[in-house]
Design a protein around this motif. Sequence first.
Motif, PDB file in Angstrom:
ATOM      1  N   ALA A  39       0.829  -1.212   0.000  1.00  0.00           N
ATOM      2  CA  ALA A  39       0.000   0.000   0.000  1.00  0.00           C
ATOM      3  C   ALA A  39       0.860   1.258   0.000  1.00  0.00           C
ATOM      4  O   ALA A  39       0.587   2.205  -0.736  1.00  0.00           O
ATOM      5  CB  ALA A  39      -0.922  -0.008   1.205  1.00  0.00           C
ATOM      6  N   GLY A  40       1.913   1.258   0.805  1.00  0.00           N
ATOM      7  CA  GLY A  40       2.806   2.421   0.843  1.00  0.00           C
ATOM      8  C   GLY A  40       3.514   2.642  -0.476  1.00  0.00           C
ATOM      9  O   GLY A  40       3.621   3.777  -0.957  1.00  0.00           O
ATOM     10  N   LEU A  41       3.982   1.563  -1.086  1.00  0.00           N
ATOM     11  CA  LEU A  41       4.656   1.681  -2.383  1.00  0.00           C
ATOM     12  C   LEU A  41       3.673   2.135  -3.460  1.00  0.00           C
ATOM     13  O   LEU A  41       4.024   2.934  -4.334  1.00  0.00           O
ATOM     14  CB  LEU A  41       5.290   0.347  -2.773  1.00  0.00           C
ATOM     15  CG  LEU A  41       6.139   0.332  -4.039  1.00  0.00           C
ATOM     16  CD1 LEU A  41       7.321   1.272  -3.909  1.00  0.00           C
ATOM     17  CD2 LEU A  41       6.615  -1.079  -4.333  1.00  0.00           C
ATOM     18  N   GLY A  42       2.439   1.684  -3.383  1.00  0.00           N
ATOM     19  CA  GLY A  42       1.431   2.101  -4.357  1.00  0.00           C
ATOM     20  C   GLY A  42       1.148   3.592  -4.285  1.00  0.00           C
ATOM     21  O   GLY A  42       1.079   4.272  -5.316  1.00  0.00           O
ATOM     22  N   VAL A  43       0.985   4.124  -3.080  1.00  0.00           N
ATOM     23  CA  VAL A  43       0.738   5.557  -2.927  1.00  0.00           C
ATOM     24  C   VAL A  43       1.972   6.346  -3.355  1.00  0.00           C
ATOM     25  O   VAL A  43       1.859   7.397  -4.002  1.00  0.00           O
ATOM     26  CB  VAL A  43       0.326   5.887  -1.480  1.00  0.00           C
ATOM     27  CG1 VAL A  43       0.243   7.383  -1.255  1.00  0.00           C
ATOM     28  CG2 VAL A  43      -0.997   5.233  -1.144  1.00  0.00           C
ATOM     29  N   LEU A  44       3.151   5.847  -3.041  1.00  0.00           N
ATOM     30  CA  LEU A  44       4.393   6.509  -3.447  1.00  0.00           C
ATOM     31  C   LEU A  44       4.517   6.563  -4.971  1.00  0.00           C
ATOM     32  O   LEU A  44       4.894   7.592  -5.539  1.00  0.00           O
ATOM     33  CB  LEU A  44       5.596   5.798  -2.833  1.00  0.00           C
ATOM     34  CG  LEU A  44       6.965   6.385  -3.182  1.00  0.00           C
ATOM     35  CD1 LEU A  44       7.120   7.746  -2.513  1.00  0.00           C
ATOM     36  CD2 LEU A  44       8.066   5.440  -2.744  1.00  0.00           C
ATOM     37  N   VAL A  45       4.190   5.475  -5.627  1.00  0.00           N
ATOM     38  CA  VAL A  45       4.257   5.436  -7.091  1.00  0.00           C
ATOM     39  C   VAL A  45       3.284   6.445  -7.693  1.00  0.00           C
ATOM     40  O   VAL A  45       3.651   7.226  -8.586  1.00  0.00           O
ATOM     41  CB  VAL A  45       3.971   4.006  -7.613  1.00  0.00           C
ATOM     42  CG1 VAL A  45       3.647   4.001  -9.086  1.00  0.00           C
ATOM     43  CG2 VAL A  45       5.157   3.101  -7.335  1.00  0.00           C
ATOM     44  N   ALA A  46       2.057   6.470  -7.211  1.00  0.00           N
ATOM     45  CA  ALA A  46       1.059   7.399  -7.754  1.00  0.00           C
ATOM     46  C   ALA A  46       1.477   8.845  -7.513  1.00  0.00           C
ATOM     47  O   ALA A  46       1.427   9.674  -8.429  1.00  0.00           O
ATOM     48  CB  ALA A  46      -0.304   7.124  -7.129  1.00  0.00           C
ATOM     49  N   GLY A  47       1.901   9.149  -6.316  1.00  0.00           N
ATOM     50  CA  GLY A  47       2.306  10.519  -6.004  1.00  0.00           C
ATOM     51  C   GLY A  47       3.518  10.970  -6.801  1.00  0.00           C
ATOM     52  O   GLY A  47       3.549  12.092  -7.320  1.00  0.00           O
ATOM     53  N   SER A  48       4.514  10.103  -6.923  1.00  0.00           N
ATOM     54  CA  SER A  48       5.717  10.494  -7.666  1.00  0.00           C
ATOM     55  C   SER A  48       5.429  10.636  -9.157  1.00  0.00           C
ATOM     56  O   SER A  48       5.959  11.536  -9.808  1.00  0.00           O
ATOM     57  CB  SER A  48       6.845   9.501  -7.408  1.00  0.00           C
ATOM     58  OG  SER A  48       6.487   8.223  -7.857  1.00  0.00           O
ATOM     59  N   PHE A  49       4.584   9.782  -9.706  1.00  0.00           N
ATOM     60  CA  PHE A  49       4.232   9.897 -11.118  1.00  0.00           C
ATOM     61  C   PHE A  49       3.572  11.239 -11.403  1.00  0.00           C
ATOM     62  O   PHE A  49       3.919  11.935 -12.351  1.00  0.00           O
ATOM     63  CB  PHE A  49       3.299   8.759 -11.528  1.00  0.00           C
ATOM     64  CG  PHE A  49       4.003   7.563 -12.069  1.00  0.00           C
ATOM     65  CD1 PHE A  49       3.688   7.068 -13.319  1.00  0.00           C
ATOM     66  CD2 PHE A  49       4.983   6.921 -11.341  1.00  0.00           C
ATOM     67  CE1 PHE A  49       4.325   5.959 -13.824  1.00  0.00           C
ATOM     68  CE2 PHE A  49       5.628   5.819 -11.832  1.00  0.00           C
ATOM     69  CZ  PHE A  49       5.307   5.334 -13.084  1.00  0.00           C
ATOM     70  N   PHE A  50       2.591  11.592 -10.579  1.00  0.00           N
ATOM     71  CA  PHE A  50       1.876  12.837 -10.830  1.00  0.00           C
ATOM     72  C   PHE A  50       2.729  14.059 -10.512  1.00  0.00           C
ATOM     73  O   PHE A  50       2.610  15.090 -11.177  1.00  0.00           O
ATOM     74  CB  PHE A  50       0.558  12.866 -10.067  1.00  0.00           C
ATOM     75  CG  PHE A  50      -0.508  12.086 -10.757  1.00  0.00           C
ATOM     76  CD1 PHE A  50      -1.103  12.563 -11.908  1.00  0.00           C
ATOM     77  CD2 PHE A  50      -0.905  10.855 -10.279  1.00  0.00           C
ATOM     78  CE1 PHE A  50      -2.087  11.838 -12.560  1.00  0.00           C
ATOM     79  CE2 PHE A  50      -1.882  10.125 -10.925  1.00  0.00           C
ATOM     80  CZ  PHE A  50      -2.471  10.621 -12.070  1.00  0.00           C
TER      81      PHE A  50
END
Length: 148
Positions: A39-50
Amino acid sequence: MQSNDARIIRGAAIPTAATGVLAMAIGAATAGLDGAIGAGLGVLVAGSFFALGLMSLGYVGRRWPELFFGAAFLIYTTQMGILLVLLLLLRDAEFLHGRAFAAGVLAGLAVWLAGQVRAHVKVRTPYVEPVADSASVPSGSASPGGRP
């Protein structure tokens, strides 16, 4: 980076980071350590992409404003393509829980977009440069009716 761009990124990044902490807690409660990591990696990926997309779009907007809409389309479709490839590569990863990762990406994506929209509304960026009336009419010119 302009101050408005920084405020918009902060306005989206802070709620996304809070969502990451909450998602990790929920992931840990439902799927253990693998769920928290996913879950943490998923939110990190979404935030960094945007965040990277918004920063690159700001750069293009300042450097080549006539290419802004085309660049926005290209950046967004590239982000979604890379995200799809990343999701496909990590779907069988042993170190994270796949469903928690996907839920983290979706939660991060939704909160980032909501924060970005809210920040855009609050920033009040002018899109037209105002021109003073005295500067628009040169001195000594005739009035529209032909009289001086």
